[in-house]
Design a protein around this motif. Sequence first.
Motif, mmCIF file in Angstrom:
data_model
loop_
_atom_site.group_PDB
_atom_site.id
_atom_site.type_symbol
_atom_site.label_atom_id
_atom_site.label_comp_id
_atom_site.label_asym_id
_atom_site.label_seq_id
_atom_site.Cartn_x
_atom_site.Cartn_y
_atom_site.Cartn_z
ATOM 1 N N LEU A 8 0.939 -1.318 -0.105
ATOM 2 C CA LEU A 8 0.135 -0.102 -0.065
ATOM 3 C C LEU A 8 0.982 1.091 0.069
ATOM 4 C CD1 LEU A 8 -3.139 1.075 0.516
ATOM 5 C CD2 LEU A 8 -2.373 1.265 2.835
ATOM 6 N N PRO A 9 0.669 2.137 -0.872
ATOM 7 C CA PRO A 9 1.690 3.615 -0.803
ATOM 8 C C PRO A 9 1.041 4.318 -0.042
ATOM 9 C CG PRO A 9 -0.104 3.558 -2.937
ATOM 10 C CD PRO A 9 -0.304 2.173 -2.300
ATOM 11 N N LYS A 10 1.811 4.206 1.192
ATOM 12 C CA LYS A 10 1.581 5.035 2.252
ATOM 13 C C LYS A 10 2.109 6.375 2.272
ATOM 14 C CE LYS A 10 2.979 1.418 4.457
ATOM 15 N NZ LYS A 10 2.844 0.576 3.160
ATOM 16 N N MET A 11 3.179 6.478 1.595
ATOM 17 C CA MET A 11 4.060 7.722 1.347
ATOM 18 C C MET A 11 4.368 8.340 2.595
ATOM 19 S SD MET A 11 3.287 7.361 -1.995
ATOM 20 C CE MET A 11 4.151 9.066 -2.510
ATOM 21 N N THR A 12 3.657 8.738 3.586
ATOM 22 C CA THR A 12 4.574 9.605 4.555
ATOM 23 C C THR A 12 4.166 8.968 6.225
ATOM 24 O OG1 THR A 12 2.557 10.616 5.187
ATOM 25 C CG2 THR A 12 3.617 11.397 3.405
ATOM 26 N N ASN A 13 5.135 9.231 6.980
ATOM 27 C CA ASN A 13 5.172 9.055 8.350
ATOM 28 C C ASN A 13 5.459 10.268 9.034
ATOM 29 O OD1 ASN A 13 5.063 8.363 11.032
ATOM 30 N ND2 ASN A 13 6.404 6.647 10.587
ATOM 31 N N ASN A 142 8.526 -0.288 2.165
ATOM 32 C CA ASN A 142 7.166 -0.196 2.533
ATOM 33 C C ASN A 142 6.419 0.898 1.943
ATOM 34 O OD1 ASN A 142 6.454 -2.150 5.003
ATOM 35 N ND2 ASN A 142 8.495 -1.865 5.043
ATOM 36 N N ARG A 143 7.025 1.497 0.913
ATOM 37 C CA ARG A 143 6.416 2.720 0.288
ATOM 38 C C ARG A 143 6.200 3.808 1.215
ATOM 39 N NH1 ARG A 143 2.880 -0.489 -4.705
ATOM 40 N NH2 ARG A 143 4.624 -1.599 -5.539
ATOM 41 N N ILE A 144 6.897 4.133 1.968
ATOM 42 C CA ILE A 144 6.882 5.264 2.847
ATOM 43 C C ILE A 144 8.103 6.148 2.164
ATOM 44 C CG2 ILE A 144 6.735 6.532 5.073
ATOM 45 C CD1 ILE A 144 6.055 3.059 5.841
ATOM 46 N N SER A 449 8.863 -1.946 12.533
ATOM 47 C CA SER A 449 9.841 -1.052 11.583
ATOM 48 C C SER A 449 9.096 0.041 10.925
ATOM 49 C CB SER A 449 10.507 -2.059 10.534
ATOM 50 O OG SER A 449 11.016 -3.342 11.003
ATOM 51 N N THR A 450 7.948 0.188 10.513
ATOM 52 C CA THR A 450 7.301 1.258 9.826
ATOM 53 C C THR A 450 5.976 1.437 10.341
ATOM 54 O OG1 THR A 450 6.497 0.151 7.708
ATOM 55 C CG2 THR A 450 8.815 0.562 7.697
ATOM 56 N N VAL A 451 5.331 2.193 9.550
ATOM 57 C CA VAL A 451 3.935 2.814 9.952
ATOM 58 C C VAL A 451 2.949 1.869 9.197
ATOM 59 C CG1 VAL A 451 3.411 4.240 8.043
ATOM 60 C CG2 VAL A 451 2.199 4.674 10.063
ATOM 61 N N THR A 452 3.364 0.707 8.522
ATOM 62 C CA THR A 452 2.497 -0.185 7.829
ATOM 63 C C THR A 452 1.872 -0.950 8.858
ATOM 64 O OG1 THR A 452 4.240 -0.581 6.145
ATOM 65 C CG2 THR A 452 2.831 -2.545 6.572
ATOM 66 N N ILE A 473 -4.066 8.779 3.467
ATOM 67 C CA ILE A 473 -2.718 8.800 2.975
ATOM 68 C C ILE A 473 -2.564 10.358 2.410
ATOM 69 C CG2 ILE A 473 -1.431 8.207 1.093
ATOM 70 C CD1 ILE A 473 -2.679 5.252 1.614
ATOM 71 N N LEU A 474 -3.752 10.737 1.837
ATOM 72 C CA LEU A 474 -3.758 11.885 1.079
ATOM 73 C C LEU A 474 -3.652 13.012 2.339
ATOM 74 C CD1 LEU A 474 -6.499 11.707 -1.664
ATOM 75 C CD2 LEU A 474 -3.825 11.904 -2.073
ATOM 76 N N ASN A 475 -4.192 12.776 3.313
ATOM 77 C CA ASN A 475 -4.167 13.870 4.376
ATOM 78 C C ASN A 475 -2.535 13.849 4.822
ATOM 79 O OD1 ASN A 475 -6.878 14.109 4.641
ATOM 80 N ND2 ASN A 475 -7.027 12.805 6.185
ATOM 81 N N GLY A 476 -1.702 12.898 4.964
ATOM 82 C CA GLY A 476 -0.607 12.786 5.437
ATOM 83 C C GLY A 476 0.356 13.466 4.388
#
Length: 514
Positions: A8-13, A142-144, A449-452, A473-476
Amino acid sequence: MEDFFRRLPKMTNNHIHLFALFPFKRLLKIIKKIDPELYHKIYVLKHDLTSGDQLIHKYTMITFNHNVEGVPFADVTTLEDWQPLSEIDTDPALWASLIIKQHIDRPFNQFERIQALVRILVRHYKIYYYLWYISLYTNYHNRIYYLNVRGRPGTINKDVRHGHRFFIDSPNAMAEADFQTKMTDLIRSDLDVKSQDIKFMYRQYIKIKYESDLILMAVNDFNSSHNYPSFVTSNHLLEPKSKTKIQFDENFYPDDPSIKPQMMVQYIITFPKYPKGTQLDFRKLIHEIKEILYIAVVINTEYGFQFFNGIDFVGNEQETTDLSDWVPYLGKLLYFRKYGIHFIPHIGETNKIKTEINPIERFILDKQLTRIGHGMSFVTTDAIRLALETRTGNSTISGPGNFYIESCPISNYLLGYYHPKDHPHRLALLDSHIKLMICSDDNGLFNYSTVTRDYMIIYKFWNITMDQIKQLILNGMAMIPQPYKKYYHDVFNKQWTNLERTNPNEMLKDLRKK
């Protein structure tokens, strides 16, 4: 399920503390493999040690290099109090001591104890670089691609013998005379910071600049190769030269968003909250904070990139101040918004929700702040909800009434605030005034490890749809600096389109049955 959310392209943390970027056992296991010489310099305290009112916990970690002298200091430990990590790295109790456990009394105390165990270790220049590079590598897979970390910069050290310290200055720092010229111009109209402070500020600057250089070197090295972490030489890290002259701009990114997306990092500078009843000289504290922020402005100018983008105050809101005592002084820090450094406070990290708006929450609303960490009170206090509904004026991030909240569901659970199924942010998904961003807070201390995993948890307990996941995701992504939004939206759209071809709604339906 995990593979789906990894893709899943989560993009940001947008809310993560730099000392907890990655689980320590896994970090040290990788270091042992790629840099065994460094691994054998890591020592562990054999037992709790008390000296006066100072307690140093068993399993505290540090590096020693018996051949290198630094600056001597009064160490309450002796060399006999320590043993090489390599001698006890099969001890399960050691690794268990570095993980937040569920269902314990006063979990925040455990959280602070773990920080104390690793705080000195992760400030070692090589370990810090590996921590960053390994975290970038893992987030990338993880696509972040964008991390907005929190920390206090300026104390990176080299490995030296027991009882010595050696804080590292940047070889790329500007000359003191140039710094004085720039800083004199910056503080010209500031009554809180004096020209006689500049000499001291320069000593802070050269240390903060080195840490900033080191982070951007890790970003640059990873973006140049996208390879698995490997051994780096000391010369590479101690004499970075042109490696730190990276300037993020549109030309930095590939035209095709499907080609190995680039990682980006911004840094929110943190300061401590204090226990209630602590006698504080707020004017002095504000003075010290402003010195750091002016240094951040200078470094941002050198990079040509908004590396430092925020300021925050962190601490245990169950037992410490909520910053209400700071309110008369916080307005002085809003001045730095003109330089792109925003006040992004930890507020509402508690389940002790009051019915009325407290002074710091009123300050946030009155000053048109639009982004906070945690913020459980902002979705549960009726008075705040009413204030959001009637709020007017222009936001620095979005239209009037929008409030961006960094939601950290796993952290809020493991620190004892809310089980995910009862988390107040679950109801905020339907609130038009609240824009939730899913974040991990301190995943390294929670052994992931990540926000996943946070996305997996909210999927399981919040009964959310793919459309709602996409909106989170767009909010992030709204936090990504404006010049780079198009690139990251292009990356997201490409990856989301590819994900949709797999019919995720059917996959999620099947996953929910498990």
